[in-house]
Motif scaffolding. Structure first.
Motif, PDB file in Angstrom:
ATOM      1  N   GLU A   1     -20.926 -28.105  35.597  1.00  0.00           N
ATOM      2  CA  GLU A   1     -20.173 -27.313  34.557  1.00  0.00           C
ATOM      3  C   GLU A   1     -19.756 -25.828  35.583  1.00  0.00           C
ATOM      4  O   GLU A   1     -18.702 -25.611  35.563  1.00  0.00           O
ATOM      5  CB  GLU A   1     -20.603 -26.925  33.513  1.00  0.00           C
ATOM      6  N   GLU A   2     -21.101 -25.291  35.851  1.00  0.00           N
ATOM      7  CA  GLU A   2     -20.632 -23.943  36.792  1.00  0.00           C
ATOM      8  C   GLU A   2     -19.887 -24.030  37.824  1.00  0.00           C
ATOM      9  O   GLU A   2     -18.806 -23.433  38.132  1.00  0.00           O
ATOM     10  CB  GLU A   2     -22.161 -23.412  37.045  1.00  0.00           C
ATOM     11  N   GLU A   3     -20.086 -25.233  38.682  1.00  0.00           N
ATOM     12  CA  GLU A   3     -19.245 -25.432  39.956  1.00  0.00           C
ATOM     13  C   GLU A   3     -17.648 -25.796  39.529  1.00  0.00           C
ATOM     14  O   GLU A   3     -16.723 -25.177  40.119  1.00  0.00           O
ATOM     15  CB  GLU A   3     -19.518 -26.568  40.755  1.00  0.00           C
ATOM     16  N   GLN A   4     -17.596 -26.400  38.556  1.00  0.00           N
ATOM     17  CA  GLN A   4     -16.203 -26.669  37.858  1.00  0.00           C
ATOM     18  C   GLN A   4     -15.512 -25.582  37.325  1.00  0.00           C
ATOM     19  O   GLN A   4     -14.410 -25.117  37.904  1.00  0.00           O
ATOM     20  CB  GLN A   4     -16.186 -27.592  36.841  1.00  0.00           C
ATOM     21  N   ALA A   5     -16.281 -24.552  36.675  1.00  0.00           N
ATOM     22  CA  ALA A   5     -15.754 -23.169  36.227  1.00  0.00           C
ATOM     23  C   ALA A   5     -15.468 -22.370  37.491  1.00  0.00           C
ATOM     24  O   ALA A   5     -14.519 -21.493  37.324  1.00  0.00           O
ATOM     25  CB  ALA A   5     -16.793 -22.656  35.559  1.00  0.00           C
ATOM     26  N   ILE A   6     -16.304 -22.118  38.592  1.00  0.00           N
ATOM     27  CA  ILE A   6     -16.048 -21.587  39.725  1.00  0.00           C
ATOM     28  C   ILE A   6     -14.655 -21.849  40.154  1.00  0.00           C
ATOM     29  O   ILE A   6     -13.828 -20.899  40.655  1.00  0.00           O
ATOM     30  CB  ILE A   6     -17.076 -21.402  40.461  1.00  0.00           C
ATOM     31  N   ALA A   7     -14.370 -23.182  40.502  1.00  0.00           N
ATOM     32  CA  ALA A   7     -13.450 -23.812  40.758  1.00  0.00           C
ATOM     33  C   ALA A   7     -11.886 -23.428  40.210  1.00  0.00           C
ATOM     34  O   ALA A   7     -10.959 -22.983  40.491  1.00  0.00           O
ATOM     35  CB  ALA A   7     -13.316 -25.043  41.201  1.00  0.00           C
TER      36      ALA A   7
ATOM     37  N   ALA B   1     -10.845 -19.609  40.432  1.00  0.00           N
ATOM     38  CA  ALA B   1     -10.237 -19.302  41.578  1.00  0.00           C
ATOM     39  C   ALA B   1      -8.757 -18.774  41.369  1.00  0.00           C
ATOM     40  O   ALA B   1      -7.908 -19.657  40.905  1.00  0.00           O
ATOM     41  CB  ALA B   1     -10.348 -20.233  42.646  1.00  0.00           C
ATOM     42  N   GLY B   2      -8.286 -17.703  42.039  1.00  0.00           N
ATOM     43  CA  GLY B   2      -6.983 -17.264  41.985  1.00  0.00           C
ATOM     44  C   GLY B   2      -6.593 -16.794  40.505  1.00  0.00           C
ATOM     45  O   GLY B   2      -5.391 -16.277  40.447  1.00  0.00           O
ATOM     46  N   ARG B   3      -7.593 -16.548  39.684  1.00  0.00           N
ATOM     47  CA  ARG B   3      -7.237 -16.226  38.101  1.00  0.00           C
ATOM     48  C   ARG B   3      -8.218 -14.968  37.857  1.00  0.00           C
ATOM     49  O   ARG B   3      -7.882 -13.891  37.429  1.00  0.00           O
ATOM     50  CB  ARG B   3      -7.489 -17.325  37.370  1.00  0.00           C
ATOM     51  N   TYR B   4      -9.615 -14.970  37.969  1.00  0.00           N
ATOM     52  CA  TYR B   4     -10.580 -14.175  37.802  1.00  0.00           C
ATOM     53  C   TYR B   4     -11.373 -14.174  39.005  1.00  0.00           C
ATOM     54  O   TYR B   4     -12.058 -15.060  39.601  1.00  0.00           O
ATOM     55  CB  TYR B   4     -11.522 -14.540  36.711  1.00  0.00           C
TER      56      TYR B   4
ATOM     57  N   GLY C   1      -3.534  -8.996  38.811  1.00  0.00           N
ATOM     58  CA  GLY C   1      -3.040  -8.066  37.720  1.00  0.00           C
ATOM     59  C   GLY C   1      -4.243  -6.762  37.599  1.00  0.00           C
ATOM     60  O   GLY C   1      -5.146  -6.885  38.332  1.00  0.00           O
ATOM     61  N   THR C   2      -3.658  -5.741  37.185  1.00  0.00           N
ATOM     62  CA  THR C   2      -4.313  -4.407  36.941  1.00  0.00           C
ATOM     63  C   THR C   2      -3.711  -3.586  36.058  1.00  0.00           C
ATOM     64  O   THR C   2      -2.483  -3.640  35.783  1.00  0.00           O
ATOM     65  CB  THR C   2      -4.474  -3.825  38.506  1.00  0.00           C
ATOM     66  N   TYR C   3      -4.378  -2.535  35.477  1.00  0.00           N
ATOM     67  CA  TYR C   3      -3.788  -1.728  34.662  1.00  0.00           C
ATOM     68  C   TYR C   3      -3.075  -0.703  35.453  1.00  0.00           C
ATOM     69  O   TYR C   3      -2.269   0.243  34.784  1.00  0.00           O
ATOM     70  CB  TYR C   3      -5.010  -1.050  33.881  1.00  0.00           C
TER      71      TYR C   3
END
Length: 388
Positions: free
Chosen positions: A52-58, A61-64, A152-154
């Motif tokens: 589940e962690e490996e899936q979340a890391i993938a 990617a490109g988002r957070y 993104g950024t403020y």
């Protein structure tokens, strides 16, 4: 990476694991910053990643963004994905789930932004968004868009732009007496650059207090060097608020970092976030608060977790927060009890349940045991009209 156990002398932190490297490297914060964990292969050197962690890391990617310092990784249980340190640092599937009411900026930073960096929300104080960089991108960050969204950024302009406009705004508003440096983490900057900013604020006569919000004492306490503390002490009064969320984070290194700041006259406060599955039980929170007092850190706020996009899976109910506050009040010393608040666009709103009820006959009071008494209106008048 070979590793050896490191015994600790704190009551809260268990045996941790650190790489077999010279102390000169381990104690150098630059070494940790250069070796931050940013991908699966590096993470596997420290923990046994779950599918589940490996899936979340993938998935993120490109988002957070995500990164973890070797120091903070050394506090993780290598075999338990539910480890409270691991949950705060390793991406999880909940970050990609859409939750009702979630927003990018529920606390209104962008709404109150006046310059590239200045957020003026309260009458006499502002925050200065120094950077979007952090040593560890906490998965529960209320500024997840600003600090961890790759696109993104403020900031209206690049964070490397001049601070002149920001300092000018503060100088032109003499009601501003208190400036909080935040981000990201301001201590990501080198000492010289940080001093330039602080000296610029100190040159403004109306600025009385400078505060720094930093999680470096938790995520990489080696950053809190004597040189840094001596620099900050040159610009007193300087205050630091940090962010311990679990007793496991209170290590000898963290305690030493706090001690260095205190010895240089820098008060240290703590702002804990109530996080599901990490500290949402009375026993953990009591231990955290008493351990903070042991290392002379003053509990300041207990934040209800904001309903931030990518963070909502950490939220508890407000009732859970009430339960925890009830388990603190009267059970530990008064200055060890933080203020339970909900941060909104209106500001930080205290939401702890009151220990009194106004009745026609006076105040009905309740203590931490649930015992009640009525204080007659003639003894303690409720309104000025009734006061002697």
């Amino acid at each position: 990476m070979s590793a050896t156990p490191l015994d600790t002398d704190t009551q809260a932190a268990p045996t941790i694991v650190r790489p077999d490297v010279p102390d000169s490297d381990w104690n150098d914060w630059h070494w940790h910053m250069r070796r931050r964990i940013t991908n699966v292969d590096k993470a596997r050197q420290w923990i046994n990643l779950s599918p589940e962690e490996e899936q979340a890391i993938a998935g993120v990617a490109g988002r957070y963004r995500w990164s973890v310092t070797p120091y903070y990784a050394s506090l993780m249980d290598p075999d338990d994905p539910q480890c409270p340190v691991r949950q705060q640092a390793v991406p999880a599937g909940g970050e990609l789930v859409e939750f009702s009411g979630a927003e990018v900026d529920p606390v209104g930073d962008t709404y109150y932004r006046k310059t590239n960096r200045v957020v003026h929300k309260y009458p006499d104080r502002v925050i200065l968004l120094v950077t979007e960089a952090c040593p560890v991108y906490c998965r529960h960050c209320t500024r997840k868009f600003h600090t961890t969204d790759v696109n993104g950024t403020y900031f209206r302009d690049d964070e490397g732009e001049s601070f002149d406009e920001d300092l000018r705004y503060i100088a032109e508003h003499p009601e501003i007496r208190d400036v909080l440096l935040t981000g990201g983490d301001p201590l990501s900057y080198r000492d010289g650059k940080l001093e330039e900013i602080i000296a610029g604020l100190r040159a403004i006569p109306s600025v009385e207090i400078i505060r720094i919000g930093s999680r470096f004492p938790v995520l990489l306490p080696q950053r809190i060097t004597d040189d840094l503390c001596e620099m900050l002490a040159r610009h007193h009064p300087v205050w630091v608020n940090t962010h311990f969320n679990h007793p496991k984070e209170i290590t000898p290194e963290a305690s030493a970092a706090v001690d260095r700041m205190l010895r240089h006259g820098i008060p240290v406060g703590n702002q804990t976030v109530l996080l599901r599955g990490i500290n949402d039980d009375v026993a953990t929170m009591r231990t955290l608060m008493t351990e903070l007092l042991r290392i002379r850190v003053r509990p300041y706020y207990l934040y209800h977790c904001d309903n931030v996009t990518g963070v909502s899976h950490f939220m508890t109910s407000v009732a859970k927060g009430w339960e925890i506050m009830e388990g603190l009040q009267g059970h530990i010393t008064g200055f060890g009890v933080p203020q339970y608040v909900l941060t909104t666009r209106l500001g930080k709103i205290p939401i702890a349940r009151p220990y009194f009820t106004v009745t026609p006959d006076g105040l009905r009071l309740r203590n931490h045991k649930g015992e009640e008494m009525l204080v007659d209106n003639a003894v303690y008048p409720i309104t000025e009209a009734d006061a002697r």
